[in-house]
Design a protein around this motif. Structure first.
Motif, short mmCIF file in Angstrom:
data_model
loop_
_atom_site.label_atom_id
_atom_site.label_comp_id
_atom_site.label_asym_id
_atom_site.label_seq_id
_atom_site.Cartn_x
_atom_site.Cartn_y
_atom_site.Cartn_z
N UNK A 63 0.84 -1.20 0.00
CA UNK A 63 0.00 0.00 0.00
C UNK A 63 0.88 1.25 0.00
N UNK A 64 0.54 2.18 -0.88
CA UNK A 64 1.29 3.42 -0.98
C UNK A 64 2.53 3.33 -1.84
N UNK A 65 2.87 2.14 -2.30
CA UNK A 65 4.04 1.96 -3.16
C UNK A 65 3.62 2.12 -4.63
N UNK B 198 -3.14 -4.17 -12.83
CA UNK B 198 -3.32 -2.77 -12.43
C UNK B 198 -4.55 -2.61 -11.54
N UNK B 199 -5.65 -3.25 -11.91
CA UNK B 199 -6.86 -3.14 -11.09
C UNK B 199 -6.63 -3.70 -9.69
N UNK C 144 -4.39 -0.11 -2.88
CA UNK C 144 -3.91 1.22 -2.51
C UNK C 144 -2.57 1.59 -3.11
N UNK C 145 -2.16 0.93 -4.19
CA UNK C 145 -0.90 1.26 -4.83
C UNK C 145 -1.11 2.32 -5.91
N UNK C 146 -0.05 3.02 -6.24
CA UNK C 146 -0.04 3.86 -7.44
C UNK C 146 0.48 3.00 -8.58
N UNK D 10 8.55 0.94 -7.21
CA UNK D 10 8.97 0.10 -6.09
C UNK D 10 8.88 -1.38 -6.47
N UNK D 11 7.97 -1.69 -7.39
CA UNK D 11 7.83 -3.03 -7.95
C UNK D 11 7.71 -2.86 -9.46
#
Length: 527
Positions: A137-139, A154-155, A161-163, A195-196
């Motif tokens: 989350x947040x990454x 992506x969905x 909660x990722x970008x 981040x990933x």
């Protein structure tokens, strides 16, 4: 017709084929045995184990279609198949959910050390403090490729909660905004900030080695790499060096350059999660792949174009289904044009106007050529070999498009050069059922549904000609199904387009032409 299935296929796929074809399920065929028996079959359905080499295709004298129950076609010699006119189709959407879920699973597994923590605990060690993971989350998840699988990933990531930052030059800006992801202009943009990083592209000469020492050094030291796409996209030697040197935090891999792979040095690194090409390995995906491959082969053997054909011009994107409905009309117009021309030339112009002109019409180009060339060649034509045969005969094809048509929502016009002058036919589809209509032929406008047997008569525009034509056909026992009349200035010249229930013989044509006022009569068979 016979279909060979040398690998395990969903029973529902077998049942679908058995409705119309003889199916031989012969599991475990050796390469030598495949070479020996392939000549007996019209269709072949495989998974990843069977290698359809140029030698196999050379022995496949009857083969018309190859179906791959899965997305990859690396084990099929596409070039050799195309030269032989063999259609190749795959099942690209069958494993999209499975591959996307596996991607998300591997991302979580490598981020939270799940496999190694599981293994050590089962070995009797309680190393809770050794496996401090990271939250997603947040990454930022960086996607290279935003096709079917990438879109599902992506969905899922957005739901956690990722970008999501995605690089895919083939996806429109509207689609990017609709999905709620950010566009990356280059792959370097993804490597720099994500981040990933997750890969969702096919292996091609352009993508082989896409992830290498140069791209890995751009990634954050805290970043993770995930590959559930294809082996070879990642340079495994460079990845090993980067992982060992701590240039990135970890990696999760499902595919490898060489498969099966059991002894890669990457496997011995603690910050790596690996699985043996399990992306498509769900019961649901395997069933979908088998059924889809069976559907593709069945469609091809019936003379159609499968929606997932690899080496045929299948319409894609917006309007694909709409365009496909014009294929039979274009082939019919091609057949008609040939039969109305005494000495066909070698130049065909295809004109599209109205709504159909807005979309990809390559399938229709081939359909028209297929109908026109069929009587000229001594081999079966299909959507694979038609363009090659046209080119080998020096046949030139030109297409033009216009956004509007004064009388019809969509119109297709074929123009063929000949020593007699340009010959023209045109047609359209009308109504909610998209029924075909012949609009122009033999120099006159008509409005008549094309049927198997038709008769085109040119005559002087004087009273009684329609009655004389009907009487002559009746005398020869030929029943009229439909008739349309085209005419020029009153009292000058006219023409009739007539559908009949059986082929019109030369004797009947001679009888018509013996009547004063009839100047030309041609019988055609459209299929």
């Amino acid at each position: 017709m016979k279909v060979l299935v040398p690998e395990k296929l969903a029973e529902s796929g077998i049942e679908l084929l058995e409705k119309d074809f003889e199916v031989d399920v012969r599991l475990g065929l050796s390469p030598e045995k495949l070479l020996e028996v392939i000549g007996d079959y019209d269709g072949l359905i495989i998974r990843s184990a069977t290698q359809v080499t140029a030698d196999v295709i050379a022995r496949a004298g009857k083969l018309r279609a190859i179906g791959r129950a899965g997305i990859g076609v690396d084990n099929i010699d596409i070039e050799a198949a195309t030269k032989r006119g063999i259609l190749v189709a795959n099942a690209p959407e069958s494993n999209t959910v499975a591959a996307a879920e596996h991607t998300l699973g591997l991302m979580l597994a490598v981020a939270r050390f799940i496999p190694v923590a599981d293994a050590t605990l089962k070995a009797g060690e309680w190393n809770r403090s050794a496996y401090k993971g990271v939250e997603v989350q947040g990454k930022t998840l960086g996607l290279i490729g935003l096709g079917h699988v990438g879109a599902i990933v992506a969905r899922g990531a957005l739901g956690m909660g990722m970008r999501v930052l995605a690089y895919d030059p083939y996806v429109s800006e509207d689609r990017i905004k609709e999905m709620g992801v950010d566009r990356a202009e280059t792959t370097d943009d993804v490597f720099d900030v994500a981040d990933f990083v997750s890969l969702h592209v096919p292996r091609t000469p352009q993508t082989t080695g896409l992830v290498n020492a140069a791209s890995l050094v751009r990634m954050k030291k805290s970043a993770y790499l995930i590959n559930v796409a294809r082996g070879g996209i990642v340079d495994e030697g460079d990845l090993y060096d980067a992982l060992k040197a701590g240039e990135i935090a970890g990696a999760a891999l499902d595919v490898f350059v060489k498969e099966p792979e059991t002894d890669s040095p990457i496997f011995r690194l603690p910050n790596v999660v690996v699985t043996p090409h399990l992306g498509a390995s769900t019961a649901e995906a395997q069933d979908r792949a088998g059924v889809t491959a069976a559907e593709q082969v069945a469609t091809a053997l019936r003379g159609g174009v499968p929606v997932h054909a690899i080496n045929a011009p299948v319409p894609s994107g917006e309007g694909a289904e709409f365009v496909a409905q014009f294929s039979e009309l274009c082939e019919t117009l091609g057949r008609l044009l040939y039969q109305l021309t005494d000495r066909p030339g070698s130049s065909l112009r295809i004109e599209y106007s109205g709504e159909v002109a807005r979309f990809d019409t390559r399938l229709l180009d081939v359909s028209a050529q297929k109908g026109l060339l069929a009587p000229m060649v001594n081999e079966p034509l299909n959507f694979v070999n038609t363009p090659a045969l046209a080119k080998s005969r020096g046949f030139k094809v030109e297409t033009t498009k216009a956004s509007g048509s004064s009388d019809y929502t969509s119109l297709v016009v074929l123009r063929l050069d000949s020593p007699e002058g340009e010959m023209v036919v045109s047609g359209t589809l009308i109504g909610p059922k998209m029924q075909p209509r012949l609009i122009h032929a033999v120099g006159f406008d008509f409005d008549i549904p094309p049927e198997r047997y038709m008769l085109f008569i040119r005559n002087r525009d004087v009273p009684g000609m329609i009655g004389r034509a009907g009487a002559t056909l009746g005398e020869h026992g030929i029943n009229i199904g439909n008739m349309a009349v085209g005419r020029g200035e009153p009292g000058s010249r006219a023409a009739m387009a007539v559908t009949v229930d059986e082929a019109v013989s030369g004797e009947v044509l001679d009888a018509l032409l013996a009547i004063e006022g009839f100047t030309d009569a041609r019988a055609v068979s459209l299929y």
